[in-house]
Design a protein around this motif. Structure first.
Motif, PDB file in Angstrom:
ATOM      1  N   GLN A 638     -60.752  63.558 -19.626  1.00 37.00           N
ATOM      2  CA  GLN A 638     -59.633  63.789 -18.713  1.00 37.00           C
ATOM      3  C   GLN A 638     -59.007  65.156 -18.965  1.00 37.00           C
ATOM      4  OE1 GLN A 638     -58.330  61.619 -16.138  1.00 37.00           O
ATOM      5  NE2 GLN A 638     -57.431  63.606 -15.680  1.00 37.00           N
ATOM      6  N   ALA A 639     -58.880  65.536 -20.240  1.00 39.85           N
ATOM      7  CA  ALA A 639     -58.325  66.841 -20.568  1.00 39.85           C
ATOM      8  C   ALA A 639     -59.231  67.956 -20.051  1.00 39.85           C
ATOM      9  CB  ALA A 639     -58.137  66.967 -22.079  1.00 39.85           C
ATOM     10  N   MET A 640     -60.548  67.770 -20.173  1.00 41.52           N
ATOM     11  CA  MET A 640     -61.493  68.775 -19.670  1.00 41.52           C
ATOM     12  C   MET A 640     -61.374  68.909 -18.150  1.00 41.52           C
ATOM     13  SD  MET A 640     -64.819  67.763 -21.936  1.00 41.52           S
ATOM     14  CE  MET A 640     -64.792  67.862 -23.729  1.00 41.52           C
ATOM     15  N   PHE A 641     -61.271  67.797 -17.475  1.00 42.94           N
ATOM     16  CA  PHE A 641     -61.133  67.811 -16.016  1.00 42.94           C
ATOM     17  C   PHE A 641     -59.864  68.564 -15.618  1.00 42.94           C
ATOM     18  CE2 PHE A 641     -59.858  66.224 -11.913  1.00 42.94           C
ATOM     19  CZ  PHE A 641     -61.040  66.081 -11.217  1.00 42.94           C
ATOM     20  N   ASN A 642     -58.762  68.282 -16.326  1.00 43.28           N
ATOM     21  CA  ASN A 642     -57.494  68.938 -16.001  1.00 43.28           C
ATOM     22  C   ASN A 642     -57.550  70.440 -16.274  1.00 43.28           C
ATOM     23  OD1 ASN A 642     -56.619  66.400 -15.374  1.00 43.28           O
ATOM     24  ND2 ASN A 642     -55.375  66.128 -17.206  1.00 43.28           N
ATOM     25  N   LEU A 643     -58.201  70.820 -17.370  1.00 47.66           N
ATOM     26  CA  LEU A 643     -58.355  72.247 -17.665  1.00 47.66           C
ATOM     27  C   LEU A 643     -59.185  72.936 -16.595  1.00 47.66           C
ATOM     28  CD1 LEU A 643     -58.971  72.288 -21.534  1.00 47.66           C
ATOM     29  CD2 LEU A 643     -57.066  73.361 -20.325  1.00 47.66           C
ATOM     30  N   ALA A 644     -60.235  72.252 -16.148  1.00 48.54           N
ATOM     31  CA  ALA A 644     -61.073  72.820 -15.091  1.00 48.54           C
ATOM     32  C   ALA A 644     -60.252  73.064 -13.831  1.00 48.54           C
ATOM     33  CB  ALA A 644     -62.237  71.876 -14.801  1.00 48.54           C
ATOM     34  N   TYR A 664     -65.761  71.245 -15.742  1.00 42.90           N
ATOM     35  CA  TYR A 664     -66.156  70.079 -14.943  1.00 42.90           C
ATOM     36  C   TYR A 664     -67.469  69.496 -15.474  1.00 42.90           C
ATOM     37  CZ  TYR A 664     -62.622  70.858 -11.298  1.00 42.90           C
ATOM     38  OH  TYR A 664     -61.443  70.982 -10.602  1.00 42.90           O
ATOM     39  N   ASP A 665     -68.421  70.369 -15.781  1.00 46.20           N
ATOM     40  CA  ASP A 665     -69.709  69.903 -16.318  1.00 46.20           C
ATOM     41  C   ASP A 665     -69.530  69.235 -17.683  1.00 46.20           C
ATOM     42  OD1 ASP A 665     -71.005  70.867 -14.089  1.00 46.20           O
ATOM     43  OD2 ASP A 665     -71.513  72.810 -15.007  1.00 46.20           O
ATOM     44  N   MET A 666     -68.639  69.798 -18.515  1.00 45.38           N
ATOM     45  CA  MET A 666     -68.385  69.199 -19.824  1.00 45.38           C
ATOM     46  C   MET A 666     -67.760  67.816 -19.685  1.00 45.38           C
ATOM     47  SD  MET A 666     -66.925  72.544 -21.864  1.00 45.38           S
ATOM     48  CE  MET A 666     -66.291  71.570 -23.228  1.00 45.38           C
ATOM     49  N   ALA A 667     -66.920  67.645 -18.678  1.00 52.80           N
ATOM     50  CA  ALA A 667     -66.299  66.336 -18.457  1.00 52.80           C
ATOM     51  C   ALA A 667     -67.359  65.286 -18.132  1.00 52.80           C
ATOM     52  CB  ALA A 667     -65.266  66.423 -17.334  1.00 52.80           C
ATOM     53  N   ILE A 668     -68.358  65.663 -17.322  1.00 49.74           N
ATOM     54  CA  ILE A 668     -69.442  64.724 -16.996  1.00 49.74           C
ATOM     55  C   ILE A 668     -70.260  64.399 -18.240  1.00 49.74           C
ATOM     56  CG2 ILE A 668     -71.575  64.422 -15.683  1.00 49.74           C
ATOM     57  CD1 ILE A 668     -70.392  66.039 -13.449  1.00 49.74           C
ATOM     58  N   ILE A 672     -69.616  59.624 -18.568  1.00 46.24           N
ATOM     59  CA  ILE A 672     -70.395  59.452 -17.344  1.00 46.24           C
ATOM     60  C   ILE A 672     -69.543  58.920 -16.197  1.00 46.24           C
ATOM     61  CG2 ILE A 672     -71.120  57.102 -17.861  1.00 46.24           C
ATOM     62  CD1 ILE A 672     -73.217  59.940 -16.243  1.00 46.24           C
ATOM     63  N   GLU A 673     -68.419  58.263 -16.542  1.00 42.29           N
ATOM     64  CA  GLU A 673     -67.540  57.734 -15.500  1.00 42.29           C
ATOM     65  C   GLU A 673     -66.884  58.851 -14.694  1.00 42.29           C
ATOM     66  OE1 GLU A 673     -64.744  55.090 -17.240  1.00 42.29           O
ATOM     67  OE2 GLU A 673     -66.252  53.621 -17.879  1.00 42.29           O
ATOM     68  N   TYR A 675     -68.470  61.199 -13.341  1.00 39.94           N
ATOM     69  CA  TYR A 675     -69.489  61.790 -12.462  1.00 39.94           C
ATOM     70  C   TYR A 675     -69.017  61.859 -11.010  1.00 39.94           C
ATOM     71  CZ  TYR A 675     -73.888  62.520 -10.026  1.00 39.94           C
ATOM     72  OH  TYR A 675     -74.873  63.012  -9.211  1.00 39.94           O
ATOM     73  N   LEU A 676     -68.523  60.762 -10.459  1.00 41.65           N
ATOM     74  CA  LEU A 676     -68.135  60.732  -9.051  1.00 41.65           C
ATOM     75  C   LEU A 676     -66.991  61.687  -8.745  1.00 41.65           C
ATOM     76  CD1 LEU A 676     -68.517  59.578  -6.240  1.00 41.65           C
ATOM     77  CD2 LEU A 676     -66.997  57.682  -6.874  1.00 41.65           C
ATOM     78  N   PRO A 677     -65.838  61.614  -9.470  1.00 36.89           N
ATOM     79  CA  PRO A 677     -64.758  62.558  -9.132  1.00 36.89           C
ATOM     80  C   PRO A 677     -65.160  64.014  -9.336  1.00 36.89           C
ATOM     81  CG  PRO A 677     -64.258  61.348 -11.157  1.00 36.89           C
ATOM     82  CD  PRO A 677     -65.421  60.682 -10.535  1.00 36.89           C
ATOM     83  N   VAL A 678     -65.931  64.293 -10.389  1.00 35.86           N
ATOM     84  CA  VAL A 678     -66.347  65.672 -10.631  1.00 35.86           C
ATOM     85  C   VAL A 678     -67.283  66.143  -9.525  1.00 35.86           C
ATOM     86  CG1 VAL A 678     -67.714  67.148 -12.150  1.00 35.86           C
ATOM     87  CG2 VAL A 678     -65.991  65.631 -13.121  1.00 35.86           C
ATOM     88  N   THR A 679     -68.180  65.285  -9.074  1.00 37.09           N
ATOM     89  CA  THR A 679     -69.103  65.663  -7.997  1.00 37.09           C
ATOM     90  C   THR A 679     -68.341  66.014  -6.726  1.00 37.09           C
ATOM     91  OG1 THR A 679     -70.811  64.213  -8.921  1.00 37.09           O
ATOM     92  CG2 THR A 679     -71.062  64.900  -6.619  1.00 37.09           C
ATOM     93  N   ILE A 680     -67.345  65.198  -6.388  1.00 36.26           N
ATOM     94  CA  ILE A 680     -66.534  65.467  -5.192  1.00 36.26           C
ATOM     95  C   ILE A 680     -65.808  66.800  -5.331  1.00 36.26           C
ATOM     96  CG2 ILE A 680     -64.553  64.680  -3.854  1.00 36.26           C
ATOM     97  CD1 ILE A 680     -65.396  61.815  -4.492  1.00 36.26           C
TER      98      ILE A 680
END
Length: 747
Positions: A638-644, A664-668, A672-673, A675-680
């Protein structure tokens, strides 16, 4: 007389100078005496006092947790070391006597009369050691005074009070409602302990209505009589804001009074504040002192049947991954095991025996199920039967000979628990002649099977040089092995060694953390289970108050649970945090305290609060720093996603689409959960990049760098969802057209 001594100011200067010299010399002498591992006479709470383990002279019972005085006259000790110690002690005493006489003469010349009092470096530690002999936490509120006889009314009140305490301190069938009725009767007769129990009852609101004003009244009556428990109650109410005009200054005053009077919960709370610099200056040594006192009390109450199982479950984890197949907290699973046990399943019988022995200390039920399991061939149950008969409790008469029979039967089958139990019998001479060599061999056999009790005892024997050559490094190795299995006494012994610099370099921070771990295993830790059950039953406010109470003691799990409840619940909690802003501010405090203690999810929540401005001013830079800390230290997706996202939008960080994609790639990769939000989001990112290139009017020839061009992008963030919807509708339309064409071809 020299002219320099003709005025009293000069005398005062000399007095202060001599005091400073005394302090310096005393410190040097104590420091020089530390390398001598045998110099324990002036340290009643030193590691040897806990590491050496005696036999009860009356019952001759096996009790590995009972402290033993230092064996200073042991003939196995080095004579050379004894001589060194004697000279150091004699030097110190002679110095102190001379210094005392000189100070007294100077003060008499000044005109100040003082009584001769020999300063000793052990006074402070002698005072600290008295906490070990204090009564249990539930009985600490009593102020016994043998000099003043009780009136018939107070005798009646005391009798009623003790009847009520017995109802809530039993191992099974605790009758709280009847107990609180008795407390009310005793309180009406003026018993302060009963009033304090009612006060805490009104604070928690489980068996009495939640009434902070009435609780405050009871506590103030206790303070008038000097009760430390009442001082702590007022501290708690001021600290968390349960009363009008709550003041942290008043809270700290009451907390200090309670801690100085030996109330262990107050000592624990004050130690935590000194350790984490909460409204007081940081002081590792003061934190060490208070945590050591609490830890000494906790270890004095621990047996092999206590301090082992503590359920500390975070509500945030419980929401995402509910606990299943946990007999400790799941009553339905407990009933299922009871059904299996009644049908003769030895594993279920043994499991229930362990549950009643370790969690509930219901020794009668533990004995019943262990017997059934042993009859069905379970060797661990045989060893636990030996434990039950070797220890003193209220349900089973201690019998060392019976315990030996069970231990020997278990040892014949190679059982590690039985080997450790028989080793303890030889170590203490309980039912057999004391034999350190046999005990050492049995502990080695058991420790090779990873038995924590045997690992602890090997550490003790290497430390004391019993049955083997003394080796402090090997002792530390075995204490560390036992601590990895969660053995409380191993933590305590390691803490003592780090606190005194015995066998290791002295480390105050390490000792504090270890003593804190021991203190948190006190019987008050079982409040976690009660709070979780209340939360699951929908009694959120009552669960919140228990977690809030534990959070003040420094429990990280309780702090995160308090913040979680405030964060998740939209309604007013306990009529104390009435507005959303008040709730956010209080949640921010406890998220921060939990994050400082290493809970990285709390670090992410801190980032969220600074990002959205909840309970504080909006600060993207601080939010990004908290997210980065959680990402670096715990690989939090979640922290990686927010930083991205912050890199993508340039919020608190330099706008960099390449770094955004990397996070974003590091978050995936981390989860693995994601994957969907990062892909979008990546689809949206590509669309945004496309439109930036399409509609960008900036040209390199204008003299502006590419970086400057990127600093003024076309902001389509507010419309990205519309573009995504349009793309999805187009895709659906294309699929629908293709299906219609195929259907027409078939017809």
């Amino acid at each position: 007389m020299h002219p320099f001594f003709r005025n009293k100011q000069s005398y005062l200067f000399v007095f202060i100078l001599i005091c400073l010299i005394k302090y310096s010399l005393t410190t040097q002498i104590n420091d020089k005496s530390k390398p001598s591992d045998e110099n324990k006479e002036n340290h009643p709470t030193s590691s040897e006092s806990s590491i050496s383990e005696p036999v009860d002279a009356d019952t001759n019972q096996v009790n590995p947790s009972e402290p033993k005085p230092p064996q200073n006259d042991d003939p196995t000790k080095s004579k050379h070391e004894k001589v060194i110690r004697y000279r150091i002690e004699k030097e110190r005493k002679d110095f102190e006597e001379n210094l005392s006489n000189n100070l007294q003469n100077i003060l008499q010349e000044i005109g100040i009369n003082v009584k001769s009092q020999k300063p000793t470096s052990s006074n402070t530690q002698d005072d600290l050691s008295t906490t070990e002999n204090e009564t249990d936490i539930d009985n600490e509120n009593e102020s016994d005074n043998d000099e003043l006889p009780l009136t018939p009314e107070m005798q009646q009140a005391t009798t009623i009070y003790h009847q009520a305490m017995n109802l809530i301190n039993g191992t099974v069938n605790r009758q709280y409602r009847i107990a609180y009725k008795l407390f009310k009767q005793a309180a009406e007769l003026g018993h302060i302990g009963a009033k304090e129990e009612l006060a805490f009852g009104h604070l928690m609101g489980i068996y009495l209505p939640m009434d902070f004003k009435r609780a405050q009244t009871y506590f103030e009556e206790g303070i008038a009589l000097g009760s430390p428990q009442s001082h702590y109650g007022i501290y708690f109410m001021n600290s968390v804001g349960l009363i009008p005009d709550a003041s942290i200054s008043k809270a700290l005053i009451h907390l200090t009074f309670a801690a100085a009077d030996g109330y262990h919960l107050a000592q624990m709370a004050l130690a935590y504040r000194y350790w984490r610099s909460i409204n007081v200056g940081h002081s590792c040594e003061l934190a060490l002192m208070f945590y050591q006192q609490v830890a000494t009390h906790v270890t004095s109450k621990i047996t092999s049947s206590s301090g082992q199982l503590v359920q500390r479950i975070r509500l945030s984890d419980e929401e995402e991954h509910p606990t299943q197949n946990n007999i400790m907290i799941d009553n339905n699973l407990l009933q299922y095991y009871q059904l299996l046990a009644d049908r003769g399943d030895p594993q279920a019988q043994y499991g229930l025996g362990q549950l009643y022995y370790l969690r509930d200390t219901a020794f009668d039920k533990a004995l019943y199920y262990f017997r059934l399991a042993a009859e069905n061939g379970n060797t661990n149950a045989l060893a636990y039967l030996g434990k039950l008969y070797s220890e003193k409790n209220d349900f089973i008469k201690q019998n060392n000979q019976t315990a030996l029979l069970f231990f020997q039967r278990a040892v014949e089958k190679g059982n590690a628990i039985g080997q450790a139990g028989l080793g303890l019998a030889y170590y203490h001479g309980a039912g057999v002649e004391q034999n350190f060599e046999k005990a050492f061999k049995l502990f080695q056999l058991s420790a090779s099977q990873s038995n924590s009790e045997a690992q602890l005892m090997l550490g003790v024997m290497y430390y004391n040089g019993e049955g083997t050559q003394r080796d402090l490094k090997t002792a530390i190795k075995w204490f560390q092995a036992a601590s990895q299995s969660g053995h409380v006494l191993a933590y305590y012994n390691l803490a003592q060694m780090h606190a005194t610099g015995t066998g290791v370099l002295r480390s105050c921070p390490t000792a504090v953390e270890l003593f804190k771990s021991v203190a948190e295993r006190g019987r008050w830790s079982h409040m976690f289970t009660e709070a979780l059950n209340l939360f699951k039953q929908g009694h959120v406010e009552q669960a919140f108050m228990i977690y809030l109470y534990l959070a003040e003691l420094g429990y990280e799990v309780a702090q995160s649970n308090v913040a979680y409840i405030i964060d998740q619940m939209s309604f007013d909690i306990s009529n104390i945090y009435r507005t959303k802003d008040q709730r956010y501010k209080k949640a921010l405090i406890y998220w921060h305290r939990a994050a400082v203690q290493g809970f990285q999810y709390a670090r992410v929540k801190l980032g969220d609060y600074y990002y959205y401005g909840h309970g504080t001013e909006q600060n993207y830079e601080l939010a990004a720093s908290h997210y980065k800390s959680a990402s670096d230290q715990n690989q939090n997706a979640q922290a990686m996603f927010n930083l991205a996202y912050m890199h993508e939008k340039g919020l608190g960080l330099k706008r960099d689409l390449h770094l955004a994609k990397r996070f974003y790639d590091m978050a995936i990769e981390t989860n693995i959960e994601a994957y969907l939000p990062v892909t979008i989001v990546l689809i949206k990112l590509h669309i945004e990049s496309f439109f930036e290139r399409l509609f960008s009017t900036s040209k390199p020839s204008s003299g502006k760098s590419t970086e400057e061009n990127q600093s003024k992008p076309v902001d389509i963030d507010t419309l990205w969802d519309l573009y995504l919807i349009a793309a999805l509708l187009g895709l659906i339309g294309a699929l629908y057209t293709i299906r219609r064409q195929r259907a027409a071809i078939r017809h």
